[in-house]
Design a protein around this motif. Sequence first.
Motif, mmCIF file in Angstrom:
data_model
loop_
_atom_site.group_PDB
_atom_site.id
_atom_site.type_symbol
_atom_site.label_atom_id
_atom_site.label_comp_id
_atom_site.label_asym_id
_atom_site.label_seq_id
_atom_site.Cartn_x
_atom_site.Cartn_y
_atom_site.Cartn_z
ATOM 1 N N ILE A 36 -39.620 51.255 6.132
ATOM 2 C CA ILE A 36 -40.734 51.087 7.073
ATOM 3 C C ILE A 36 -40.416 49.876 7.928
ATOM 4 O O ILE A 36 -40.165 48.787 7.401
ATOM 5 C CB ILE A 36 -42.072 50.839 6.350
ATOM 6 N N ASN A 38 -41.784 47.642 11.264
ATOM 7 C CA ASN A 38 -42.836 47.373 12.238
ATOM 8 C C ASN A 38 -42.212 46.532 13.354
ATOM 9 O O ASN A 38 -41.604 47.061 14.274
ATOM 10 C CB ASN A 38 -43.988 46.675 11.493
ATOM 11 N N THR A 39 -42.291 45.190 13.251
ATOM 12 C CA THR A 39 -41.624 44.352 14.255
ATOM 13 C C THR A 39 -40.170 44.067 13.884
ATOM 14 O O THR A 39 -39.396 43.624 14.725
ATOM 15 C CB THR A 39 -42.317 42.977 14.372
ATOM 16 N N SER A 47 -37.153 45.104 6.041
ATOM 17 C CA SER A 47 -37.340 46.278 6.901
ATOM 18 C C SER A 47 -35.990 46.848 7.335
ATOM 19 O O SER A 47 -35.876 47.460 8.395
ATOM 20 C CB SER A 47 -38.217 45.929 8.111
ATOM 21 N N GLU A 107 -49.894 32.585 13.313
ATOM 22 C CA GLU A 107 -49.642 31.667 14.432
ATOM 23 C C GLU A 107 -48.550 32.238 15.320
ATOM 24 O O GLU A 107 -48.554 32.033 16.521
ATOM 25 C CB GLU A 107 -49.285 30.255 13.941
ATOM 26 N N TYR A 408 -44.405 31.545 -0.654
ATOM 27 C CA TYR A 408 -44.966 32.591 0.209
ATOM 28 C C TYR A 408 -43.907 33.663 0.436
ATOM 29 O O TYR A 408 -42.909 33.428 1.099
ATOM 30 C CB TYR A 408 -45.422 31.967 1.528
#
Length: 475
Positions: A36, A38-39, A47, A107, A408
Amino acid sequence: PCTLGGYPSYALNISSVAQIQLAVNFARHSRIRLVIKNTGHDFNGRSAGAGALAVWTHHLKDIRVIEKYASPSSSYSGRAVKIGAGVQAFELYEAGKKHGFTAVGGEGKTVGIAGGYVAGGGHSPLSSIYGLAADQVLAFEIVLADGRFVTAREGENEELFWALRGGGGATYGVVTSVTFRVYPVMRATAVQFSFASNSTGGGVSTEAFWGGVRAYFDYFIPNTEAGTYSYFSIAGTQPGEFVFNMLPFFAPNMTEVETAELLRPWLDDLEGLGIGVDPVYFPADNFHDAWDAGFPLEAVGGSAAKTGARLFPRKNWEDEGTLNATFDAIRYPIEGGGMFLGFNIAAPGRGGFPDNAVNPAWRDTVLHAIAVIILPDPSPEAIAVQSEKLTMDWLQRWRDVSPGAGAYMSEADVTEPDVQQSFYGDSKYPRLYALKKKLDPYGLFYAPTAVGSEDWYVTDQIEWLPTQNGRLCRV
Ligand SMILES: Cc1cc2nc3c(=O)[nH]c(=O)nc-3n(C[C@H](O)[C@H](O)[C@H](O)COP(=O)(O)OP(=O)(O)OC[C@H]3O[C@@H](n4cnc5c(N)ncnc54)[C@H](O)[C@@H]3O)c2cc1C
């Protein structure tokens, strides 16, 4: 000869849910790797995948404002926004300005909101008042590994709803839309400034420079309690000289005067150390304009650096000795030629946070810290040496001063030693893994460090240099 490396062999430019269902069913039946994308912003190749079929969600750009969203148990009623999987931060914030709402997003201007960002928790300039992006979700729509298209929200597929909010992307299905609660228009002020040492040129000494940075750390707790978020960098400029950049300091709900007042004690400390700064303020009557003026457009991609991260716990700030040890551990990679990115943030939000899969370390931090090691020599062997140094020397020092904390997942080290504890939390990982086994027994969705990734390996790897260039095989 040129090769595709870790890029998928085919990509589907998705424009409907039905196309995703077809791709999922086709990949499952044919036993081919599915990715998958996305960006493609992911730092760690989550990705990517050689030989795969990619579902590219970038053009799912719908944004719909829901004036009266009512959650089934009445836990929320009010305005919401439903966005397609491909919506990026700047598009969401432009819609907020146009329709008069404030949304909790990244951000980073181009980061995708509904994909890996929200699935990983997703930090925001508004997190110190509202929590993480995952805490704002009211509903997901998702295509599961068996091809079914379902909704996950309160009262409907609740275990999946829990897991999708923090348990990571590319794990349970392809999310096609996310509905977020939104907030009223707010004013905000962003501030940028920098200072540097110049000991050889007779300017600020190195000692004063580090004293100025250390002084800033004393304000981390009060600044987050005031609802602010900061994004700053520290790096060497030449041997023994350093620069600090506030990229910006971001103050939701505050005027320029209020923001200057909050910063004053630290700026006074800097002045006392002989460090002059010249802050530039970007006040605005809405979030979008302050964010747009204050945050940089960051470059994406490139293979010349590797990152690692740590969510340093607030308790490290409550004792002078522990704080000094933390500061020394943070200084170490910078003095060794690395770059440091820091986010002074608190992520429980002021009103508490919902029960979801967000890494528990997020709830207890005042500093999301990133270390970047530069990889000047592109040979795989040289990169592996630097990669090990980042993980086992620089970041080990960070782990040593923050036992039991975490990192994170979306901005962390792909070779982090204990991912299950560090990215998910020992208390949450077994529950996430059990749901993975239940919803995706085929192992259709895979990404490095994702829940269930321990059941797979990629062939043709060099130690300390994981890639997605090989074949994906079951352990
Ligand atoms: C320039 C830049 C700015 C950033 N700013 C921030 C920030 O402000 N705050 C923050 O918290 N993080 C930020 N990040 C980190 C960012 O959250 C991660 O890189 C995240 O993985 C990006 O998600 P994506 O969907 O945009 O990217 P992708 O690389 O396309 O996807 C990331 C992961 O999510 C999976 N995924 C994507 N879409 C879906 C979907 N629809 N359903 C299921 N899985 C999906 C992918 O398979 C992959 O595993 C930034 C990164 C960059 C490069």
